[in-house]
Design a protein around this motif. Structure first.
Motif, PDB file in Angstrom:
ATOM      1  N   ILE A 234       0.974  -1.752  -0.254  1.00  0.00           N
ATOM      2  CA  ILE A 234       0.267  -0.055   0.393  1.00  0.00           C
ATOM      3  C   ILE A 234       1.055   0.973   0.061  1.00  0.00           C
ATOM      4  CG2 ILE A 234      -1.702   1.326   1.570  1.00  0.00           C
ATOM      5  CD1 ILE A 234      -2.845  -0.753   2.169  1.00  0.00           C
ATOM      6  N   LEU A 235       2.307   1.119   0.766  1.00  0.00           N
ATOM      7  CA  LEU A 235       2.885   1.961   0.966  1.00  0.00           C
ATOM      8  C   LEU A 235       3.698   2.630  -0.303  1.00  0.00           C
ATOM      9  CD1 LEU A 235       4.658   4.582   2.215  1.00  0.00           C
ATOM     10  CD2 LEU A 235       6.168   3.175   3.134  1.00  0.00           C
ATOM     11  N   LEU A 236       3.706   1.779  -1.096  1.00  0.00           N
ATOM     12  CA  LEU A 236       5.007   1.581  -2.925  1.00  0.00           C
ATOM     13  C   LEU A 236       3.767   2.275  -3.547  1.00  0.00           C
ATOM     14  CD1 LEU A 236       6.634  -1.175  -2.285  1.00  0.00           C
ATOM     15  CD2 LEU A 236       7.134   0.550  -1.942  1.00  0.00           C
ATOM     16  N   THR A 237       2.145   1.886  -3.740  1.00  0.00           N
ATOM     17  CA  THR A 237       1.530   1.890  -4.494  1.00  0.00           C
ATOM     18  C   THR A 237       0.702   3.974  -4.225  1.00  0.00           C
ATOM     19  OG1 THR A 237       0.473   0.073  -4.045  1.00  0.00           O
ATOM     20  CG2 THR A 237      -0.830   1.597  -5.066  1.00  0.00           C
ATOM     21  N   ALA A 238       1.287   4.045  -3.159  1.00  0.00           N
ATOM     22  CA  ALA A 238       0.795   5.239  -3.058  1.00  0.00           C
ATOM     23  C   ALA A 238       1.715   6.763  -3.498  1.00  0.00           C
ATOM     24  CB  ALA A 238       1.319   5.956  -1.338  1.00  0.00           C
ATOM     25  N   LEU A 239       2.833   5.831  -2.876  1.00  0.00           N
ATOM     26  CA  LEU A 239       4.043   6.758  -3.535  1.00  0.00           C
ATOM     27  C   LEU A 239       4.259   6.968  -5.195  1.00  0.00           C
ATOM     28  CD1 LEU A 239       7.417   5.080  -1.208  1.00  0.00           C
ATOM     29  CD2 LEU A 239       6.219   7.885  -1.488  1.00  0.00           C
ATOM     30  N   VAL A 240       4.146   5.272  -5.990  1.00  0.00           N
ATOM     31  CA  VAL A 240       3.594   5.326  -7.484  1.00  0.00           C
ATOM     32  C   VAL A 240       3.044   5.791  -8.050  1.00  0.00           C
ATOM     33  CG1 VAL A 240       2.917   3.868  -8.771  1.00  0.00           C
ATOM     34  CG2 VAL A 240       4.397   3.476  -7.978  1.00  0.00           C
ATOM     35  N   GLY A 241       1.498   7.093  -6.602  1.00  0.00           N
ATOM     36  CA  GLY A 241       0.155   7.750  -6.954  1.00  0.00           C
ATOM     37  C   GLY A 241       0.789   8.715  -7.119  1.00  0.00           C
ATOM     38  N   PHE A 242       1.981   9.391  -6.748  1.00  0.00           N
ATOM     39  CA  PHE A 242       2.113  10.362  -6.023  1.00  0.00           C
ATOM     40  C   PHE A 242       3.805  10.576  -7.211  1.00  0.00           C
ATOM     41  CE2 PHE A 242       0.236  12.266  -2.594  1.00  0.00           C
ATOM     42  CZ  PHE A 242      -0.338  11.366  -1.776  1.00  0.00           C
ATOM     43  N   SER A 243       4.630   9.860  -8.056  1.00  0.00           N
ATOM     44  CA  SER A 243       5.157   9.775  -8.362  1.00  0.00           C
ATOM     45  C   SER A 243       4.824  11.022  -9.946  1.00  0.00           C
ATOM     46  CB  SER A 243       6.095   9.602  -8.991  1.00  0.00           C
ATOM     47  OG  SER A 243       4.887   8.535  -9.500  1.00  0.00           O
ATOM     48  N   PRO A 244       3.509  10.455 -10.572  1.00  0.00           N
ATOM     49  CA  PRO A 244       3.428  11.211 -11.774  1.00  0.00           C
ATOM     50  C   PRO A 244       3.058  13.121 -11.780  1.00  0.00           C
ATOM     51  CG  PRO A 244       2.531   9.458 -11.642  1.00  0.00           C
ATOM     52  CD  PRO A 244       2.870   9.407 -10.225  1.00  0.00           C
ATOM     53  N   ALA A 245       2.118  12.467  -9.964  1.00  0.00           N
ATOM     54  CA  ALA A 245       2.066  14.439 -10.049  1.00  0.00           C
ATOM     55  C   ALA A 245       3.406  15.259  -8.912  1.00  0.00           C
ATOM     56  CB  ALA A 245       1.438  14.499  -8.633  1.00  0.00           C
ATOM     57  N   ARG A 246       3.973  14.577  -9.184  1.00  0.00           N
ATOM     58  CA  ARG A 246       5.471  15.149  -8.932  1.00  0.00           C
ATOM     59  C   ARG A 246       6.206  15.381 -10.138  1.00  0.00           C
ATOM     60  NH1 ARG A 246       7.703  11.629  -6.508  1.00  0.00           N
ATOM     61  NH2 ARG A 246       6.339  12.249  -3.928  1.00  0.00           N
ATOM     62  N   ALA A 247       6.752  14.565 -11.444  1.00  0.00           N
ATOM     63  CA  ALA A 247       7.219  14.409 -12.336  1.00  0.00           C
ATOM     64  C   ALA A 247       6.376  15.996 -13.196  1.00  0.00           C
ATOM     65  CB  ALA A 247       6.948  13.128 -13.269  1.00  0.00           C
ATOM     66  N   ALA A 248       4.677  15.415 -12.853  1.00  0.00           N
ATOM     67  CA  ALA A 248       4.061  16.951 -13.226  1.00  0.00           C
ATOM     68  C   ALA A 248       4.707  18.114 -13.054  1.00  0.00           C
ATOM     69  CB  ALA A 248       2.614  16.755 -13.475  1.00  0.00           C
ATOM     70  N   ASP A 249       4.864  17.724 -11.989  1.00  0.00           N
ATOM     71  CA  ASP A 249       5.156  19.500 -11.063  1.00  0.00           C
ATOM     72  C   ASP A 249       6.377  20.383 -11.708  1.00  0.00           C
ATOM     73  OD1 ASP A 249       4.368  21.595  -9.339  1.00  0.00           O
ATOM     74  OD2 ASP A 249       6.315  21.105  -8.205  1.00  0.00           O
ATOM     75  N   GLU A 250       7.104  19.274 -11.815  1.00  0.00           N
ATOM     76  CA  GLU A 250       8.722  19.255 -11.576  1.00  0.00           C
ATOM     77  C   GLU A 250       8.863  19.670 -14.295  1.00  0.00           C
ATOM     78  OE1 GLU A 250      11.295  16.649 -11.142  1.00  0.00           O
ATOM     79  OE2 GLU A 250      10.943  16.412  -8.705  1.00  0.00           O
TER      80      GLU A 250
ATOM     81  N   GLU B  77       0.648  -3.935  -9.654  1.00  0.00           N
ATOM     82  CA  GLU B  77       1.921  -3.623 -10.815  1.00  0.00           C
ATOM     83  C   GLU B  77       3.187  -3.532  -9.507  1.00  0.00           C
ATOM     84  OE1 GLU B  77       1.277  -1.167 -14.318  1.00  0.00           O
ATOM     85  OE2 GLU B  77       2.297   0.020 -12.615  1.00  0.00           O
ATOM     86  N   THR B  78       2.560  -3.286  -8.284  1.00  0.00           N
ATOM     87  CA  THR B  78       3.470  -3.330  -6.738  1.00  0.00           C
ATOM     88  C   THR B  78       3.630  -4.267  -6.088  1.00  0.00           C
ATOM     89  OG1 THR B  78       2.418  -0.739  -6.789  1.00  0.00           O
ATOM     90  CG2 THR B  78       3.779  -1.964  -4.795  1.00  0.00           C
ATOM     91  N   TRP B  79       2.856  -5.186  -6.656  1.00  0.00           N
ATOM     92  CA  TRP B  79       2.496  -6.697  -5.892  1.00  0.00           C
ATOM     93  C   TRP B  79       3.821  -7.633  -6.802  1.00  0.00           C
ATOM     94  CZ3 TRP B  79       0.038  -9.102  -1.661  1.00  0.00           C
ATOM     95  CH2 TRP B  79       1.040 -10.231  -1.159  1.00  0.00           C
ATOM     96  N   ARG B  80       3.252  -7.676  -7.975  1.00  0.00           N
ATOM     97  CA  ARG B  80       4.385  -8.057  -9.092  1.00  0.00           C
ATOM     98  C   ARG B  80       5.831  -7.814  -9.060  1.00  0.00           C
ATOM     99  NH1 ARG B  80      -0.035  -7.668 -12.441  1.00  0.00           N
ATOM    100  NH2 ARG B  80       0.847  -5.672 -13.388  1.00  0.00           N
ATOM    101  N   PHE B  81       5.847  -6.688  -8.413  1.00  0.00           N
ATOM    102  CA  PHE B  81       7.280  -6.094  -8.388  1.00  0.00           C
ATOM    103  C   PHE B  81       7.606  -6.839  -7.654  1.00  0.00           C
ATOM    104  CE2 PHE B  81      10.871  -3.708  -9.072  1.00  0.00           C
ATOM    105  CZ  PHE B  81      11.218  -2.934  -7.820  1.00  0.00           C
ATOM    106  N   TRP B  82       6.941  -6.917  -5.885  1.00  0.00           N
ATOM    107  CA  TRP B  82       7.937  -7.045  -4.538  1.00  0.00           C
ATOM    108  C   TRP B  82       7.734  -8.893  -4.622  1.00  0.00           C
ATOM    109  CZ3 TRP B  82      11.063  -4.412  -1.871  1.00  0.00           C
ATOM    110  CH2 TRP B  82      11.195  -3.325  -1.929  1.00  0.00           C
ATOM    111  N   PHE B  83       6.224  -9.595  -5.520  1.00  0.00           N
ATOM    112  CA  PHE B  83       6.465 -11.058  -5.169  1.00  0.00           C
ATOM    113  C   PHE B  83       5.836 -11.777  -5.304  1.00  0.00           C
ATOM    114  CE2 PHE B  83       4.074  -7.989  -2.084  1.00  0.00           C
ATOM    115  CZ  PHE B  83       5.184  -7.785  -0.477  1.00  0.00           C
ATOM    116  N   GLY B  84       6.064 -11.132  -7.359  1.00  0.00           N
ATOM    117  CA  GLY B  84       5.649 -12.231  -8.250  1.00  0.00           C
ATOM    118  C   GLY B  84       4.311 -11.724  -8.549  1.00  0.00           C
ATOM    119  N   GLU B  85       4.050 -12.883  -9.944  1.00  0.00           N
ATOM    120  CA  GLU B  85       2.945 -13.033  -9.627  1.00  0.00           C
ATOM    121  C   GLU B  85       1.590 -14.346  -8.609  1.00  0.00           C
ATOM    122  OE1 GLU B  85       0.891 -12.218 -12.406  1.00  0.00           O
ATOM    123  OE2 GLU B  85       2.554 -11.425 -12.941  1.00  0.00           O
TER     124      GLU B  85
END
Length: 462
Positions: free
Chosen positions: A10-26, A454-462
């Motif tokens: 959940i934490l990683l998902t939140a970070l992923v969700g914020f990253s596009p906004a941060r990229a747009a801001d920059e 996507e986050t789950w597959r990244f850390w724990f696989g299918e």
């Protein structure tokens, strides 16, 4: 253990969700927290209207707390580049009155000015004071050679905006510019940045003048290190005190004179014609060692759209691999008077223009001198100024036409319009339309479920 893993996901998902906004801001302007541009005005230069209350009092189009930033005498290595960075950091647009010799000396820099969306005007060929020349033909040569040279260096349309060196005009020059439909710019507030002083002192002095007047066209020089150093502090002060930036654009580009276009070719020193450039990465390729970032990124994507496929061998240049500038505006018709090609003058080294006519040491060019002549009367013309873009932070708006019957010298078609807004000032906003009217497909946002998967597959696989 499972709870910890779910919490981490959940934490990683939140970070992923914020990253596009941060990229747009920059990313590209407008950006949250920057000063930006409050409104963009479009100036109809028919008849050669004059602006700047120091000399031309017919058209005061600025409202309280509005500022226009202008820079003379460039481009210059390092200082103009620093000025461009300070403006880009705050999404601010300005107007540059370039000298012909300087533009041909640093074509790559003046092209960056234009590509960044700033307005490029002219400031004569070699900064000679036109009022001190023996004949007006000499003055006309200075004006026209400067226009052709800056146009050639930019490689695309430039504005029919002109500022007299030392701010001193002549009746003949004003009349000539009027016939050429070139607007004349003086200033409201002179920074006097050519005088020896610290950056802090320059900012303090400018803000005191601006606070006293409340608004104005600011005159600065992008060839001075002090100005380049002071600009970030000046913009910070403008933002802190609630000032707004107005960007000036032209309704139509300037039309060069063919005879002068030919006359300055010998001064171009191998500068390729617009459209003949190829990206350096398409000509020079690293085959051993680590390639530069620009070369690596452009090698897979091919040449930018619109670039020629088979330019002549001598067309190699250091132009960056970006989209090309618009094509040249049309040359004057055959019926237009064609002045004789002036005698060639040996070009001075960039940044070392001669200014002996004004008594200043070599390399110091300034518009800080005041005229003692009577102000030149400018005949009223219909609608020289119109606002054409939106407030920074608001979705860019599409340009709309203006009613021809509206004879007000200022027209607002979008943005923070001074006074009441009429039907002629309406705009249609589009989230996917940029300031040039080009549309770009929007990227659909990913759902929370997709991000979790996507986050789950990244850390724990299918």
């Amino acid at each position: 253990m499972l709870i910890r893993r779910v919490g981490l996901a959940i934490l990683l998902t939140a970070l992923v969700g914020f990253s596009p906004a941060r990229a747009a801001d920059e990313g590209a302007c407008p950006r949250a927290g920057t000063l930006g541009v409050s409104r963009t005005v479009e100036i109809d230069t028919t008849g050669g209207p004059g602006f700047g209350m120091e000399h031309y009092k017919a058209y005061d189009f600025l409202q309280d707390k509005e500022v226009v930033l202008t820079f003379d005498d460039g481009p210059q290595k390092y200082t103009t580049e620093a000025v461009l960075k300070a403006l880009a950091d705050e999404c601010v647009k300005a107007t540059f009155f370039s000298i012909g010799k300087m533009a041909l000396g640093y074509p790559e820099i003046i092209r960056e000015v234009a590509k960044a969306g700033h307005t490029v005007g002219t400031h004569t060929w070699s900064h000679k004071a036109i009022a001190k020349l023996k004949t007006f033909d000499d003055g006309k040569d200075e004006i026209e050679r400067g226009i052709s040279a800056v146009h050639r260096a930019v490689g695309g349309p430039i504005a029919p905006f002109f500022r007299f060196p030392t701010l001193v005009d002549t009746p003949e020059a004003v009349a000539y510019l009027g016939k050429r439909n070139i607007a004349i710019f003086s200033t409201d507030i002179d920074s006097m940045d050519f005088k020896p002083q610290s950056a802090d002192h320059l900012v303090t002095s400018l803000m005191q003048k601006l606070d006293k007047r409340g608004k104005g066209i600011l005159l600065m020089h992008d060839i001075h290190k002090t100005t380049a150093k002071a600009l970030p502090m000046l913009i910070a002060q403008l933002k802190a005190k609630g000032y707004k930036i107005v960007h000036m654009t032209a309704k139509s580009p300037v039309t060069t004179v063919a005879a002068y276009d030919q006359a300055i070719e010998k001064e171009a020193k191998g500068l390729p014609q617009i459209g003949a450039e190829r990206p350096v990465s398409s000509i020079v390729k690293t085959i051993e060692g680590t390639p530069p970032a620009g070369e690596a990124s452009s090698s897979s994507g091919g040449e930018p759209e619109g670039m020629p496929t088979s330019p002549p061998p001598e067309a190699a240049s250091s132009a960056p691999a970006t989209s090309p500038l618009p094509a040249f505006p049309a040359s004057p018709s055959a019926s237009s008077p064609q002045p004789p090609a002036p005698a060639a003058t040996p070009p001075a080294a960039p940044g070392k223009q001669s200014s002996t006519e004004s008594g200043k040491p070599e390399g110091v060019i300034s518009d800080g001198e005041k005229t003692t002549a009577e102000e030149q009367a400018i005949l009223p013309i219909a609608s020289p100024v119109a606002t054409v873009s939106s407030i920074a932070g608001v979705a860019p708006a599409a340009r709309v036409s203006i009613a021809a019957a509206d004879t007000s010298p200022i027209k607002t078609v979008s943005g923070a319009a001074p006074g009441a807004t009429t039907a002629a000032h309406a705009v249609v906003a589009s989230d996917n339309t940029d300031t040039l009217g080009e549309t770009h497909p929007a990227q659909p946002p990913k759902s929370i479920s997709e991000k979790l998967k996507e986050t789950w597959r990244f850390w724990f696989g299918e």
